[in-house]
Design an enzyme around this catalytic site. Sequence first.
Site: not given
Length: 322
Positions: A236, A263, A309
């Site tokens: 979101e 992350h 990542e």
Amino acid sequence: MSTDPSKWKLNHTMLRVKDPQRSLDFYKFLGLTQINKIPQPEAKFDLYFLAYNGPSSRSPNHHWTDREGVLELTHNYGTEDDPEFKVANGNEEPGKGFGHIAISVDNIQAACQRLEDAGYPFQKKLSEGKMRSIAFAKDPDGYWVEIISQKPLEETEGVKETDTQSYRFNHSMIRVKDAEVSLNFYQEVMGMTLMRTSEKKNSNFNLYFLGYGPKPKEEDSANGVNPVAGHEGLLELTWNYGTEKQEGKVYHDGNSEPQGFGHICVAVDDLNAACQYLEDKKVSWKKRLTDGRMKTVAFVLDPDGYWIEVIQNEKMKRSANW
């Protein structure tokens, strides 16, 4: 060598925690199961991976990299005994950027009552504020956990039972400076689909929900229920009107002080090919595959400096002994 972003998954969201046992107790109370632990004693930290893993879950017994909606908790040794240590939950200055994670539930009144009965605090109860269809619980570190409903509220009124194994780790929210720039990045570079847009013009912000896979056929389902409430692994983006006009960086990435959120992570079909694809897209790298000791992970930076990542989906191609 090729990669297909339609096969990628928004695998996990990483949060730093002070006391892993307290955090594990909370998230297991919400029905999450620890599906993996990666100890890193040489570097003095451990990683815990949690997901919904029951018979009615979306990805029961899948490898942890072959899922969406995984929560990674990072514990740096000694923080549990440090009275000065506190994470930034992302909703206060300094450190404002990350907003919350969200769990969608079968019976929202019963789910919230269960949390309240267990003594867990709320940032916002169902009965508070204008929005009576969502609540925000707080985990042991003060991170906000949004609770949303998978069903119309009138269907769950008065229902006393809630089945945590029907819950979904629905989305993670980050604030973005420029909606147009971020939407272009996540769609055109990261290969995501814009699943839903919610404009809150009276409150001067918009919400954009992105993920991998096809867009729901109906923009709005019956009775006002979020049409993607049953999904997992959504992102979101919250855009507050006018931030795009501000000079410089607006939001905190969570990895410089004060730290908290770390992350999001995308699991890809072919790690080397995906990284070459991202290189061709001229992304900003935090860490290329070839950098540092860890040759099995890379980190891309999004337009606001949040870390993404990139790892191998181990079901699709074996690359690491996770």
